[in-house]
Design a protein around this motif. Structure first.
Motif, PDB file in Angstrom:
ATOM      1  N   GLY A 151      25.114  31.089 -13.607  1.00 33.77           N
ATOM      2  CA  GLY A 151      24.852  30.337 -12.380  1.00 33.77           C
ATOM      3  C   GLY A 151      24.785  31.240 -11.157  1.00 33.77           C
ATOM      4  N   GLY A 152      25.733  32.155 -11.047  1.00 32.25           N
ATOM      5  CA  GLY A 152      25.769  33.059  -9.891  1.00 32.25           C
ATOM      6  C   GLY A 152      24.565  33.989  -9.862  1.00 32.25           C
ATOM      7  N   GLN A 153      24.155  34.439 -11.043  1.00 31.47           N
ATOM      8  CA  GLN A 153      22.984  35.323 -11.101  1.00 31.47           C
ATOM      9  C   GLN A 153      21.724  34.564 -10.700  1.00 31.47           C
ATOM     10  N   ARG A 154      21.637  33.310 -11.126  1.00 27.49           N
ATOM     11  CA  ARG A 154      20.471  32.503 -10.740  1.00 27.49           C
ATOM     12  C   ARG A 154      20.417  32.332  -9.236  1.00 27.49           C
ATOM     13  N   GLN A 155      21.584  32.105  -8.648  1.00 26.02           N
ATOM     14  CA  GLN A 155      21.638  31.930  -7.204  1.00 26.02           C
ATOM     15  C   GLN A 155      21.113  33.171  -6.494  1.00 26.02           C
ATOM     16  N   ARG A 156      21.481  34.339  -7.027  1.00 20.99           N
ATOM     17  CA  ARG A 156      21.029  35.570  -6.382  1.00 20.99           C
ATOM     18  C   ARG A 156      19.530  35.798  -6.583  1.00 20.99           C
ATOM     19  N   VAL A 157      19.018  35.368  -7.743  1.00 15.26           N
ATOM     20  CA  VAL A 157      17.564  35.470  -7.947  1.00 15.26           C
ATOM     21  C   VAL A 157      16.842  34.566  -6.937  1.00 15.26           C
ATOM     22  N   ALA A 158      17.391  33.355  -6.745  1.00 16.00           N
ATOM     23  CA  ALA A 158      16.792  32.425  -5.784  1.00 16.00           C
ATOM     24  C   ALA A 158      16.781  33.052  -4.390  1.00 16.00           C
ATOM     25  N   LEU A 159      17.838  33.762  -4.075  1.00 15.10           N
ATOM     26  CA  LEU A 159      17.934  34.437  -2.773  1.00 15.10           C
ATOM     27  C   LEU A 159      16.866  35.523  -2.662  1.00 15.10           C
ATOM     28  N   ALA A 160      16.735  36.322  -3.718  1.00 17.64           N
ATOM     29  CA  ALA A 160      15.736  37.395  -3.713  1.00 17.64           C
ATOM     30  C   ALA A 160      14.328  36.819  -3.600  1.00 17.64           C
ATOM     31  N   ARG A 161      14.087  35.712  -4.285  1.00 19.90           N
ATOM     32  CA  ARG A 161      12.760  35.108  -4.288  1.00 19.90           C
ATOM     33  C   ARG A 161      12.356  34.643  -2.892  1.00 19.90           C
ATOM     34  N   ALA A 162      13.331  34.172  -2.129  1.00 19.47           N
ATOM     35  CA  ALA A 162      13.023  33.721  -0.772  1.00 19.47           C
ATOM     36  C   ALA A 162      12.925  34.908   0.188  1.00 19.47           C
ATOM     37  N   LEU A 163      13.861  35.847   0.064  1.00 17.36           N
ATOM     38  CA  LEU A 163      13.930  36.966   1.013  1.00 17.36           C
ATOM     39  C   LEU A 163      12.723  37.881   0.929  1.00 17.36           C
ATOM     40  N   VAL A 164      12.184  38.035  -0.271  1.00 18.00           N
ATOM     41  CA  VAL A 164      11.119  39.004  -0.490  1.00 18.00           C
ATOM     42  C   VAL A 164       9.881  38.658   0.352  1.00 18.00           C
ATOM     43  N   ASN A 165       9.771  37.394   0.771  1.00 21.99           N
ATOM     44  CA  ASN A 165       8.611  36.983   1.570  1.00 21.99           C
ATOM     45  C   ASN A 165       8.776  37.248   3.061  1.00 21.99           C
ATOM     46  N   LYS A 166       9.961  37.704   3.463  1.00 18.00           N
ATOM     47  CA  LYS A 166      10.248  37.961   4.877  1.00 18.00           C
ATOM     48  C   LYS A 166       9.777  36.806   5.767  1.00 18.00           C
ATOM     49  N   PRO A 167      10.333  35.618   5.535  1.00 19.68           N
ATOM     50  CA  PRO A 167       9.899  34.445   6.317  1.00 19.68           C
ATOM     51  C   PRO A 167      10.401  34.519   7.757  1.00 19.68           C
ATOM     52  N   LYS A 168       9.857  33.655   8.616  1.00 19.15           N
ATOM     53  CA  LYS A 168      10.322  33.579   9.999  1.00 19.15           C
ATOM     54  C   LYS A 168      11.709  32.945  10.046  1.00 19.15           C
ATOM     55  N   VAL A 169      11.895  31.934   9.183  1.00 16.58           N
ATOM     56  CA  VAL A 169      13.204  31.284   9.099  1.00 16.58           C
ATOM     57  C   VAL A 169      13.571  31.189   7.626  1.00 16.58           C
TER      58      VAL A 169
END
Ligand SMILES: Nc1ncnc2c1ncn2[C@@H]1O[C@H](COP(=O)(O)OP(=O)(O)OP(=O)(O)O)[C@@H](O)[C@H]1O
Ligand SMILES: [Mg+2]
Lengths: 317, 329
Positions: free
Chosen positions: B137-155
């Motif tokens: 579960g914790g590893q999945r959470q971190r993958v989800a974080l990486a998936r969002a961060l990699v796009n360098k969104p505005k928010v």
């Protein structure tokens, strides 16, 4: 608390044959599995696989052309006969029809299944299931004959087209080579329409089941990462629903490959595999050729599944 | 510079449920903004309004000065770390992380390189070939974080992104997130129901209850000067004193908040109370006191003598520790 009412840490056995059996099955789950699976496996192994095997053997025999008797010697002559242009024609026609019916079913089924899986709730869901299943409850022959009336030259379809002043559309289509004919009910187009109608539920239900298991938040995640609805469809929804589409296509494809009634009632006089099998094992008495014809769909389905697996259709399972 | 996110009287109702109720909100560009509140208080719905999965029933939303109503999620340069991860099960970890870039047409080699870098950032280097189903579960959470961060969104919207992590990894990731946020300069909107996490990470906090924002402010303000009983109670589980009780303790007849760690136990001075219970917390001991029917919680630092339950003790506090909250509510 009285001593009699307070149970100990370990409850006594339930007693009787049922209790003893429950305990035995719990201690040895494989035993239960064995008891449950033996009858169907016997049935499957002996009756089904056995007759399939007998069929396979028959296809390697040949028929003596003078006496009309089956020669029980191994030969590939019957398969050679299968490759004669007239027989090859039958195979190509049937496989093409089965392929087109499958594609059309998938295209029509997907939006219906999508609606049922994503939006239909409560009563609408019940209505969906009823609508999809209801045609399956009435006799297949009744439906096919009903379609014969619908598609006939003076049938309701041409009446509607006439009212809409679209008769030239039907006539133009019927004038086309290969797909056309005297009327829709004696054209390959008619055969196609009826096949699609009759097998559609077998595509809708597995696709709906597969779509139902796709969590909404995956579609949201895809949109969140910038995917337009079309991109979400092709990168998330379709790959996850593919096992359902494949399952449905196995039904529609193999049912069309094996059917011999629909093309006989609605369509041209050209044979389909099922009709050829019927003719060869019946009137012509050529069991080996009938058997060889039967092996064709089995082989085609095998190849189809193998290709689907290689293409990764079952990865999401 | 416009605000990163602006809510003007935004409501989102589901039938009779007012998930978000006339919320006014301003998230400044580049800040780490936390939404704190109990379960069901409307935090996730607020995030979904920003992401575009929900449309407001009424009110107006702006993202970096641009109207957001009616704009679909895929046209918002905003990414979400979902509460339940929402990783694509048919793609491996690398392809999950590279999904956003794949959609934008970035070449395969480049996006996989970026994905690996993002995985390294969340301490999962070399996990790219695994399927999400093969992660904890914790590893999945971190993958989800990486998936969002990699796009360098505005928010970047984070819905309880550290919920499934163990304490050590959680603290480590809190640090990482904070550092990352400052380094990338991305506005973070972070949802949590863990007040400690909100206090330690956020530049500003909005405390939610029943779909409304009870108070917005810096962690210091929220903790030291809660405006309502709810905020005082929810953030740091303070002692909320009724006007009558405050009076008895020598204050004005107003609602007041007294932090458990601000109360001292001594032999003389102050007021007398009876100890009704104590529980050992590791770095402190929590005592519950009873003063003529009124309950008080006291946090004793580790190492101090712990009075036995039933004992009579005297307690006192610095005058500045008693925070008054008016006569309302
Ligand atoms: N799609 C929906 N339909 C109906 N009610 C909803 C819907 N989504 C949320 N709600 C309701 O809105 C309220 C707020 O929900 P929300 O998910 O925003 O809470 P939350 O603060 O994120 O809670 P948690 O900390 O448990 O995640 C809840 O009462 C919830 O039941
Ligand atoms: Mg939530």
């Amino acid at each position: 608390m009285t001593a009699a009412a307070a149970p100990g840490a370990i409850l006594p056995g339930r007693g009787g044959l049922g209790g003893a059996l429950s305990d035995a099955f719990w201690r040895n789950p494989k035993l239960l599995l064995f008891v449950m699976l033996t009858p169907p496996l016997l049935w499957l192994g002996i009756i089904y696989l056995g007759s399939l095997f007998a069929l396979l053997i028959q296809s390697f025999f040949s028929i003596d052309e003078f006496s009309g008797l089956v020669v029980r010697e191994f030969t590939l002559k019957t398969y050679g006969e299968l490759l004669r242009p007239s027989n090859l024609d039958i195979i190509v026609r049937t496989v093409t029809m089965a392929g087109l019916v499958t594609i059309a079913s998938a295209i029509i089924a997907f939006p219906i299944a999508y609606y049922a899986a994503r939006y239909a709730k409560g009563r609408w869901k019940a209505i969906f299931y009823l609508g999809v299943m209801l045609p399956l409850w009435s006799s297949y022959l009744v439906k096919v004959y009903a379609w014969k009336l619908i598609l006939a030259k003076e049938g309701i379809l041409s009446w509607i087209f006439a009212k809409l002043h679209l008769t030239p559309l039907i006539d133009g289509w019927l004038a086309l080579p290969v797909v056309g004919g005297n009327s829709l009910s004696v054209s390959p187009t008619g055969t196609f329409l009826v096949f699609v109608y009759v097998w559609l539920p077998f595509m809708i239900l597995p696709v709906q089941a597969a779509l139902e298991r796709v969590p909404t938040n995956l579609l949201e995640a895809s949109a969140d990462l910038g995917a337009s609805p079309r991109q979400t469809f092709s990168h998330v929804l379709l790959p996850l629903a593919l096992p359902g589409v494949i399952a449905g296509s196995i039904f529609t494809f193999s049912l069309t490959l094996g059917d011999y009634i629909i093309p006989q009632i609605i369509g041209t006089s050209h044979l389909f595999i099922g009709m050829a099998v019927y003719a060869h094992q019946g009137t012509a008495g050529n069991i080996p050729l009938a058997a060889a014809f039967t092996v064709v769909p089995v082989v085609i389905m095998g190849i189809y599944l193998w290709l689907a697996k290689r293409a990764g259709a079952f990865n999401a399972l | 510079m416009p605000h990163a996110v602006t809510f003007q009287k935004v409501s989102r109702h589901f039938g009779s449920v007012r998930a978000v109720d006339a919320v006014d909100l301003e998230v400044e560009a580049g800040e780490f903004f936390a939404m704190l509140g109990p379960s069901g208080s409307g935090k996730t719905t607020c995030l979904r309004l920003i992401a575009g999965f929900e449309q407001p029933t009424s009110g107006h939303i702006e993202i970096f000065g641009e109207t957001a109503e009616g704009v679909p999620p895929y046209r918002r340069n905003v990414n979400t770390v979902f509460q339940d991860y929402a990783l694509f099960p048919h793609l491996n970890v690398a392809d999950n992380v590279a999904y956003g870039q794949m959609i934008r047409g970035v070449g395969k080699a480049e996006r996989l390189r970026d994905a690996e870098a993002a995985l390294e950032m969340v301490k999962l280097p070399g996990y790219g070939a695994r399927k999400p189903g093969e992660l904890s579960g914790g590893q999945r959470q971190r993958v989800a974080l990486a998936r969002a961060l990699v796009n360098k969104p505005k928010v970047l919207l984070l819905d309880e992104p550290l919920g499934a992590l163990d304490l050590k990894l959680r603290e480590q990731m809190q640090e990482e997130l904070k550092t990352l946020q400052k380094a990338l300069g991305i506005t973070f909107v972070f949802v949590t129901h863990d007040q400690g996490e909100a206090l330690s990470m956020a530049d500003r906090i909005a405390v939610f209850n029943h779909g409304k924002i009870m108070q917005t402010g810096t962690p210091e303000e929220i903790y030291r000067r809660p405006k309502t009983r709810f905020v005082a109670d929810f953030v740091g589980s303070s002692n909320v004193l009724s006007p009558a009780f405050t009076r008895r303790l020598g204050g004005p007849a107003e609602w007041a908040s007294l932090r458990p760690e601000d109360i001292r136990i001594g032999a003389e001075g102050g007021h007398e109370a009876r100890v009704t219970g104590s529980s050992f917390l590791g770095n402190a001991t929590r005592l519950t006191l009873d003063m003529a029917g009124e309950k008080l919680t006291v946090l004793l630092p580790a190492g101090s003598a712990v009075p036995a339950p039933g004992a009579s003790v005297r307690f006192s506090w610095e005058p500045s520790a008693l925070h008054l909250m008016g006569t309302e509510t």
